[in-house]
Write an enzyme that holds these catalytic residues in place. Sequence first.
Site, PDB file in Angstrom:
ATOM      1  N   GLN A 113      42.896  11.829 -12.400  1.00 46.94           N
ATOM      2  CA  GLN A 113      42.799  13.201 -12.949  1.00 46.94           C
ATOM      3  C   GLN A 113      41.690  13.925 -12.189  1.00 46.94           C
ATOM      4  OE1 GLN A 113      42.957  13.532 -17.247  1.00 46.94           O
ATOM      5  NE2 GLN A 113      44.750  12.218 -17.358  1.00 46.94           N
ATOM      6  N   GLY A 267      21.349 -11.648  -6.703  1.00 45.28           N
ATOM      7  CA  GLY A 267      22.338 -10.570  -6.898  1.00 45.28           C
ATOM      8  C   GLY A 267      21.689  -9.209  -7.065  1.00 45.28           C
ATOM      9  N   SER A 270      19.298  -7.959 -11.825  1.00 44.72           N
ATOM     10  CA  SER A 270      18.240  -7.956 -12.827  1.00 44.72           C
ATOM     11  C   SER A 270      17.017  -7.245 -12.243  1.00 44.72           C
ATOM     12  CB  SER A 270      17.915  -9.406 -13.200  1.00 44.72           C
ATOM     13  OG  SER A 270      16.930  -9.445 -14.155  1.00 44.72           O
ATOM     14  N   HIS A 358      20.353 -15.387 -13.385  1.00 41.52           N
ATOM     15  CA  HIS A 358      20.659 -15.180 -14.793  1.00 41.52           C
ATOM     16  C   HIS A 358      19.721 -16.026 -15.660  1.00 41.52           C
ATOM     17  CE1 HIS A 358      23.382 -14.180 -18.167  1.00 41.52           C
ATOM     18  NE2 HIS A 358      22.864 -15.300 -18.648  1.00 41.52           N
ATOM     19  N   PHE A 807      34.652  18.538 -19.354  1.00 40.02           N
ATOM     20  CA  PHE A 807      34.871  18.413 -20.797  1.00 40.02           C
ATOM     21  C   PHE A 807      34.021  19.377 -21.616  1.00 40.02           C
ATOM     22  CE2 PHE A 807      35.176  14.126 -18.805  1.00 40.02           C
ATOM     23  CZ  PHE A 807      36.567  14.081 -18.733  1.00 40.02           C
ATOM     24  N   GLY A1088      39.074  25.117 -23.397  1.00 42.01           N
ATOM     25  CA  GLY A1088      39.867  25.536 -24.548  1.00 42.01           C
ATOM     26  C   GLY A1088      41.357  25.356 -24.368  1.00 42.01           C
ATOM     27  N   GLU A1245      42.953  19.718 -25.119  1.00 37.17           N
ATOM     28  CA  GLU A1245      42.047  19.299 -26.176  1.00 37.17           C
ATOM     29  C   GLU A1245      42.663  18.583 -27.381  1.00 37.17           C
ATOM     30  OE1 GLU A1245      40.529  23.403 -26.471  1.00 37.17           O
ATOM     31  OE2 GLU A1245      38.591  22.426 -26.437  1.00 37.17           O
TER      32      GLU A1245
HETATM   33  C1  LIG Z   1      25.674  -3.632 -15.469  1.00 35.81           C
HETATM   34  C2  LIG Z   1      25.193  -4.980 -15.920  1.00 35.81           C
HETATM   35  C3  LIG Z   1      25.837  -5.603 -16.960  1.00 35.81           C
HETATM   36  C4  LIG Z   1      25.400  -6.845 -17.413  1.00 35.81           C
HETATM   37  N1  LIG Z   1      26.049  -7.416 -18.452  1.00 35.81           N
HETATM   38  C5  LIG Z   1      25.644  -8.623 -18.897  1.00 35.81           C
HETATM   39  C6  LIG Z   1      26.289  -9.251 -19.988  1.00 35.81           C
HETATM   40  O1  LIG Z   1      27.263  -8.732 -20.547  1.00 35.81           O
HETATM   41  N2  LIG Z   1      25.817 -10.452 -20.412  1.00 35.81           N
HETATM   42  C7  LIG Z   1      24.756 -11.050 -19.817  1.00 35.81           C
HETATM   43  O2  LIG Z   1      24.385 -12.122 -20.221  1.00 35.81           O
HETATM   44  N3  LIG Z   1      24.118 -10.487 -18.795  1.00 35.81           N
HETATM   45  C8  LIG Z   1      24.532  -9.291 -18.322  1.00 35.81           C
HETATM   46  N4  LIG Z   1      23.871  -8.701 -17.278  1.00 35.81           N
HETATM   47  C9  LIG Z   1      22.694  -9.373 -16.725  1.00 35.81           C
HETATM   48  C10 LIG Z   1      23.080 -10.277 -15.569  1.00 35.81           C
HETATM   49  O3  LIG Z   1      23.738 -11.417 -16.035  1.00 35.81           O
HETATM   50  C11 LIG Z   1      21.816 -10.699 -14.844  1.00 35.81           C
HETATM   51  O4  LIG Z   1      21.230  -9.543 -14.349  1.00 35.81           O
HETATM   52  C12 LIG Z   1      22.112 -11.588 -13.693  1.00 35.81           C
HETATM   53  O5  LIG Z   1      22.694 -12.759 -14.087  1.00 35.81           O
HETATM   54  C13 LIG Z   1      20.879 -11.857 -12.855  1.00 35.81           C
HETATM   55  O6  LIG Z   1      21.251 -12.525 -11.677  1.00 35.81           O
HETATM   56  P1  LIG Z   1      20.844 -12.005 -10.232  1.00 35.81           P
HETATM   57  O7  LIG Z   1      21.248 -13.027  -9.248  1.00 35.81           O
HETATM   58  O8  LIG Z   1      21.382 -10.664  -9.971  1.00 35.81           O
HETATM   59  O9  LIG Z   1      19.287 -11.928 -10.389  1.00 35.81           O
HETATM   60  P2  LIG Z   1      18.219 -11.207  -9.489  1.00 35.81           P
HETATM   61  O10 LIG Z   1      18.049  -9.816  -9.951  1.00 35.81           O
HETATM   62  O11 LIG Z   1      18.540 -11.384  -8.064  1.00 35.81           O
HETATM   63  O12 LIG Z   1      16.947 -12.066  -9.864  1.00 35.81           O
HETATM   64  C14 LIG Z   1      16.486 -12.124 -11.171  1.00 35.81           C
HETATM   65  C15 LIG Z   1      15.244 -12.975 -11.346  1.00 35.81           C
HETATM   66  O13 LIG Z   1      15.535 -14.346 -11.186  1.00 35.81           O
HETATM   67  C16 LIG Z   1      14.648 -14.966 -10.306  1.00 35.81           C
HETATM   68  N5  LIG Z   1      15.383 -15.958  -9.526  1.00 35.81           N
HETATM   69  C17 LIG Z   1      16.627 -15.795  -9.014  1.00 35.81           C
HETATM   70  N6  LIG Z   1      17.017 -16.922  -8.429  1.00 35.81           N
HETATM   71  C18 LIG Z   1      16.009 -17.801  -8.541  1.00 35.81           C
HETATM   72  C19 LIG Z   1      15.828 -19.133  -8.110  1.00 35.81           C
HETATM   73  N7  LIG Z   1      16.773 -19.782  -7.440  1.00 35.81           N
HETATM   74  N8  LIG Z   1      14.670 -19.735  -8.404  1.00 35.81           N
HETATM   75  C20 LIG Z   1      13.710 -19.078  -9.072  1.00 35.81           C
HETATM   76  N9  LIG Z   1      13.837 -17.820  -9.502  1.00 35.81           N
HETATM   77  C21 LIG Z   1      14.962 -17.194  -9.237  1.00 35.81           C
HETATM   78  C22 LIG Z   1      14.089 -13.864  -9.463  1.00 35.81           C
HETATM   79  O14 LIG Z   1      12.795 -14.167  -9.017  1.00 35.81           O
HETATM   80  C23 LIG Z   1      14.124 -12.679 -10.372  1.00 35.81           C
HETATM   81  O15 LIG Z   1      12.936 -12.596 -11.093  1.00 35.81           O
HETATM   82  C24 LIG Z   1      24.283  -7.475 -16.796  1.00 35.81           C
HETATM   83  C25 LIG Z   1      23.633  -6.849 -15.731  1.00 35.81           C
HETATM   84  C26 LIG Z   1      24.083  -5.608 -15.288  1.00 35.81           C
HETATM   85  C27 LIG Z   1      23.380  -4.942 -14.148  1.00 35.81           C
HETATM   86  S1  FES Z   2      39.987  10.364 -13.193  1.00 39.58           S
HETATM   87 FE1  FES Z   2      38.775   8.734 -13.858  1.00 39.58          FE
HETATM   88  S2  FES Z   2      36.915   9.711 -14.343  1.00 39.58           S
HETATM   89 FE2  FES Z   2      38.200  11.362 -13.878  1.00 39.58          FE
END
Ligand SMILES: Cc1cc2nc3c(=O)[nH]c(=O)nc-3n(C[C@H](O)[C@H](O)[C@H](O)COP(=O)(O)OP(=O)(O)OC[C@H]3O[C@@H](n4cnc5c(N)ncnc54)[C@H](O)[C@@H]3O)c2cc1C
Ligand code: FES
Length: 1313
Positions: A113, A267, A270, A358, A807, A1088, A1245
């Site tokens: 859209q 990743g 976090s 994580h 909207f 509208g 709407e």
């Molecule tokens: C949009 C979004 C949605 C999410 N939804 C959920 C959800 O529904 N449920 C949920 O549980 N979580 C959720 N999360 C959180 C997500 O699971 C964690 O952010 C993720 O698992 C962190 O992993 P990473 O590799 O990105 O960490 P990073 O950001 O890369 O690192 C995080 C931390 O871990 C440390 N670290 C990483 N690896 C090591 C290692 N090998 N040894 C020592 N320290 C280490 C780092 O020093 C840092 O402090 C969400 C995050 C986002 C952004």
């Molecule tokens: S078409 Fe998906 S946000 Fe507008």
Amino acid sequence: MDGAAELVFCVNGRKVIEKNVDPETMLLPYLRKKLQLTGTKYGCGGGGCGACTVMISRYNPITKRIRHYPANACLLPICSLHGAAVTTVEGVGSTKARIHPVQERIAKCHGTQCGFCTPGMVMSIYTLLRNHPEPTLDQLTDALGGNLCRCTGYRPIIDACKTFCKTSGCCQSKENGVCCLDQGINELPEFEEGNKTSPKLFSEEEFLPLDPTQELIFPPELMIMAEKQPQRTRVFVGDRMTWISPVTLKELLEAKVKYPQAPIVMGNTSVGPEVKFKGAFHPVIISPDCIEELSVVNHADDGLTLGAGLSLAQVKEILAEVIQKLPEEKTQTYHALLKHLGTLAGCQIRNMASLGGHIVSRHLDSDLNPLLAVGNCTLNLLSKEGERQIPLNEQFLTKCPSADLKPGEILVSVNIPYSRKWEFVSAFRQAQRQQNALAIVNSGMRVFFGAGGGIIRELSIAYGGVGPTTICAKNSCQKLIGRPWNEEMLDAACRLILDEVSLPGWAPGGKVEFKRTLVISFFFKFYLKVSQILKTMDPVRYPGLADKYESALEDLHSRNHWGTSKYQDVDPKQLPQDPIGRPIMHLSGIKHTTGEAIYCDDMPVLDGELFLAFVTSSRAHAEIVSIDLSEALSLPGVVDIVTEEDLRGVNSFGLLGEPEKLLETQEVFCVGQLVCAVVADSEVQAKRAAKRVKIVYQDLEPVILTIEEAIRHHSFFHGERKLEYGNVDEAFKVVDQILEGEIHMGGQEHFYMETQSMLAVPKGEDQEMDVYVSSQFPKYIQDIVAATLKVPANKIMCHVKRVGGAFGGKVTKTGIMAAITAFAANKHGRPVRCILERGEDMLITGGRHPYLGKYKAGFMNDGRILALDVEHYCNGGATLDESLFVIEIGLLKVDNAYKFPNLRFRGWACRTNLPSNTALRGFGFPQSGLITENCITEVAAKCGLSPEKVRMMNMYKEIDQTPYKQEIDATNLTQCWKECMATSSYSLRKVAVEKFNSENYWKKKGLAMVPLKFPVGVLSTAAAQAAALVHIYLDGSVLVTHGGIEMGQGVHTKMIQVASRELRMPMSNVHLRGTSTETVPNANVSGGSVVADLNGLAVKAQAAFDESISLSATGYFRGYESHMNWETGEGHPFEYFVFGAACSEVEIDCLTGAHKNIRTDIVMDIGHSINPALDVGQIEGAFIQGMGLYTIEELKYSPQGVLYTRGPDQYKIPAVSDVPTELHVSFLPPSQNSNTLYSSKGLGEPGVFLGCSVFFAIHDAVRAARQERGLLGPLKLDSPLTPEKIRMACEDKFTKMIPRDEPGSYVPWNIPV
Ligand SMILES: Cc1cc2nc3c(=O)[nH]c(=O)nc-3n(C[C@H](O)[C@H](O)[C@H](O)COP(=O)(O)OP(=O)(O)OC[C@H]3O[C@@H](n4cnc5c(N)ncnc54)[C@H](O)[C@@H]3O)c2cc1C
Ligand code: FES
Ligand code: FES
């Protein structure tokens, strides 16, 4: 270590070499600004919306395999991409080269859209197809789980993607081993699936086949690089940050010793959000690259060892494989982990986030840590000193120094033991939305019975969401050891757990009583589950569950969707080349899918361009004592800070009566009010400097945040608005019964995917200025900019190519921000761009008005309502904006589909200290209609009748009169109602629902149907004028321009259809550029539901005129007759009525408050549809938006008036998993002709309100639960009907068990406004 490394990666097959990379740069701005690949969009910057999805491909030289995965470019540091191949939407296909089948099908199935979310959708599906060319429906919905769309309601996107699945066209439900096509919907055979006479909205036959051999290959150069390059640590040094990428474990440990404080970024999901949103800063980042040891997968005798560097998506795949191979008794923990990995975040985040990241992050709502803790996992650590193991237990989770990683230590892998015989592990979670939403509470539970016997030998329970980190109920578990698994144990356990896992009333995140209830409801579920297994293992000893309890354990959510649309084909006599009435694809559909559609911020950076960032108030009501700009001004790149002083004499502008100030430096009236604006050379510099502006406030009284407070303070924008019909007071004297009630309805965020965007470009001559802006109302922007610059309007040209969703939210505040941006551009003689971040946008711009509706109804025992006295209060916020208009429209539409013979409506717009609320799709009607329907539901309950019966009885019938004495012909209303009853098999399903409810105690179903009468019009003839300009060139091509804005509704497409019919030439001859005040002056706001109506009539008038005499002329439509006299309560405010009805069925989980939308049937009377594909899209999109409004979208404010919910992580709009499993939309055959455009009706709407059928279906289910529990009194449920409200209304022994706090004994975290 390599001193100054080169960063090498590929984008769409092209090699990119960065010699001086700044490690702070994320891939998204790099793609958009540096490489000018603007197809990848910014929607939130935090991984929550999927607009920035790209595909990352990596080659592993050891396994020789290439891994393709989707990722959020907004959280991807480019330094992490060394050796990777990035594919963006531009690399998938384009109109210049070849369109990819994914792009073609999403466009042709009408899956776009506004198109802003579309490139992200394309990339998610494209990546899925790279890995699975014939995906299952589960894989498909999973792949889309991390992508939000605010416009379409997802159904057409799912339809498009389904064409790639092996079996398409059916629900793919394998329940009972039979699919829907064989068994009929819900086993009700009389439903005609898809009505065979109805044409399809798209034709699959013309689709390009998917040919995986045609895809972009992994760049051989990168492959060679990975194979041959000597492995050594890379270091990238930026101005403020150093990025170290070790490639061996040894180098990683060396780096960690050298920089013990540096985070290990895997990743970045976090660390990234902490840097972006919480201001964290790390001068050094260590990011391991392809270290083999971090990716181990080791099956040992005692369990599975998984490398800390594996992504959560990889962990999911590995576990899924393992559980296939091992006996079930060994895989209890793996099953539980898999369950949570299915809903944790979206596909992109799961592919980026690492297991180690994580675990080590220890987020309070981590889904996996509670399970890993109860599963007795151990962490394998490594440092220069050597290896060691620590348990992943409570001490580790609470970061107790003796149980934590030491500086210099890293997590290498995690050991997850196998479960044993007589050991059971379960996972539970409840979130605001089913998928891609952090849990409100989650839990991992494990019990071990030893060698049978039913005596608890070990018990572990851990919860997330109820404290600062994962909380273990250790003492409770200890006390339960040795007890048999029976009801007494359950009772004792609940009490112990509640005592141990206690939450104060003020706990952050709010929802305290709900969380307390979930804590024990989850344990009860665990109790039931284990009891059921024990019964199957030893039926003699364990009696098992009552039949009625068994469904408590069933999963509520099915992911397979299907829908049908039924509309009338064009008259067979219509000329084949005449496009009116045909499902023509959105004019920009293909460009949306290829990323070639240009939005405001996609315009290239201009020479000398500056960026503007706003500084906003952090107080709800305060005097500004001082503002110190010195530090901000001293920062590099800062050019200016615009304050109220600069705007002297031009600092206010009024759209609707009360003028509004642009900037405020004396007294602020809400958090988020614009105070000043920093102008700098770049976005980064402007935003950094904005944070350094120091403001000293002196708080002022009163601070009015809620409607109730406004009523107490008499804080209204005007006197009451009132409408009276018949004689209410007399009628109350003759009725059988009178009831009084009220309902509170929360607001709604627009959540257009494209945030507020504008670019002001001084032309350098005659004070001319071009303003490019994402707005619904270019004329208004022109006026406010002209007034601010003190020039006539003819010097300001406002251009809107397209809008990425609006909207109603891109009018008044957009104007103010555009005026300030233009002021800065004018002052410095340089282009100035202003693009709001999602959080700023949500904070500053307001949204739908929260409402309080009070009603008193007088009715007869048979359900006839004879008298209704209604009061509406809306929370208008700090300025008038459109609040009065919203109240007026709400009052004029309060009767919805009903003839109330005597009524009195009164309404007030409350002035509060919140950001000003404004127009949002439906404009007061979604609130007003809900209040009326709620009253009817209560009347029905009092009369012991079904709400549908009372609705039907009170509906308008045939020719009648509205309360403002406008004539109404309600024949089609009755028709829609009857048709909806029939197509939804209402009566049969009502019986089925009742049967289900009598057989299930913890799950309940609900069914509800609501009618719709939506008057269309804009209350004034002047506001309904429209104009168009059509040029015919000598080569026969035609250029159409009109005053309507393309914001997703397809108005441009409809206009080309109109021009094509009127000029009798093919659509391909007609072109339409964006909207501009230069070509069509004085156009009205697009909103509208009337944009296509009015502009279409202008195009039509013009084209017909044009054909005979001129090659260029303007067309004009003077607007529908429209007036309303509030003094007499009479008028003709609307041109016509759209009628409709919707029937929805839901199932709720009484223990968690979750609900599932099983099915919705919508019937609409839309006259002669100009384009059924666009019209179905508008209805479905609006319906899903309404469903979000009434069920999950919840804005939260602190008691100090600060909006907490400032992004998709906190504010949940419907995602793909929320769409009803079945969604059927049909149009009533056109019966009436009118003076509208080809007898069509405006549809933008009305559908929003139909979302409340889901609200009332939930209401019905809750009522059934309460009745069974003996709670027969009135049921008061406010909107949105969130899991919290559902759970707390299904009162039971658990809700009775939880401690309750005395109101007033604590300051709650949030307040309802
Ligand atoms: C949009 C979004 C949605 C999410 N939804 C959920 C959800 O529904 N449920 C949920 O549980 N979580 C959720 N999360 C959180 C997500 O699971 C964690 O952010 C993720 O698992 C962190 O992993 P990473 O590799 O990105 O960490 P990073 O950001 O890369 O690192 C995080 C931390 O871990 C440390 N670290 C990483 N690896 C090591 C290692 N090998 N040894 C020592 N320290 C280490 C780092 O020093 C840092 O402090 C969400 C995050 C986002 C952004
Ligand atoms: S078409 Fe998906 S946000 Fe507008
Ligand atoms: S912009 Fe990246 S997920 Fe929203």
